[in-house]
Design a protein around this motif. Structure first.
Motif, short mmCIF file in Angstrom:
data_model
loop_
_atom_site.label_atom_id
_atom_site.label_comp_id
_atom_site.label_asym_id
_atom_site.label_seq_id
_atom_site.Cartn_x
_atom_site.Cartn_y
_atom_site.Cartn_z
N SER A 127 33.67 35.95 31.78
CA SER A 127 33.68 36.91 30.46
C SER A 127 34.90 37.75 30.71
N ARG A 128 35.32 38.57 29.72
CA ARG A 128 36.44 39.38 29.65
C ARG A 128 36.44 40.45 30.74
N ARG A 173 39.98 29.99 40.35
CA ARG A 173 39.74 28.47 40.36
C ARG A 173 38.23 28.13 41.23
N HIS A 174 37.75 28.86 42.13
CA HIS A 174 36.65 28.43 42.87
C HIS A 174 35.57 28.83 42.01
N ALA A 227 28.78 25.68 39.05
CA ALA A 227 27.88 25.69 37.87
C ALA A 227 27.48 27.12 37.48
N THR A 228 26.99 27.43 36.35
CA THR A 228 26.72 28.78 35.75
C THR A 228 26.04 29.70 36.88
N TYR A 276 30.43 35.53 42.04
CA TYR A 276 31.03 36.58 41.37
C TYR A 276 30.27 37.80 41.90
N ALA A 277 29.08 37.99 41.92
CA ALA A 277 28.39 39.13 42.53
C ALA A 277 28.65 39.27 43.81
N GLU A 278 28.87 38.39 44.70
CA GLU A 278 29.07 38.36 45.97
C GLU A 278 30.41 38.77 46.25
N MET A 279 31.49 38.29 45.28
CA MET A 279 32.99 38.94 45.64
C MET A 279 32.86 40.33 45.02
#
Length: 69
Positions: A10-11, A43-44, A49-50, A57-60
């Protein structure tokens, strides 16, 4: 990387990742891998999968927040 290639994110996610990786000297760890650049992180994330993407993303986001303290 163009917005067409970022369609899986998402944006707001793309904007946060750009802020996290802007001039980063210490890598962000997600899925046991270090990411130092926005392009590598995206890229990763797009290769996952979604459900896995959302978790990575949450971990980053959490790792960057914890290291900022």
């Amino acid at each position: 990387m163009t917005n067409d290639q970022d369609n899986g994110l998402s944006r707001p996610q793309r904007r946060l990742l750009k802020r996290l990786y802007n001039a980063r000297a210490i890598p962000v760890i997600a899925d046991g891998r270090p990411f130092l650049t926005y392009k590598d992180a995206v890229r990763h994330l797009l290769s996952l999968a979604t459900d896995q993407r959302d978790a990575a993303y949450a971990e980053m986001k959490a790792h960057a927040r914890d290291k900022a303290r």
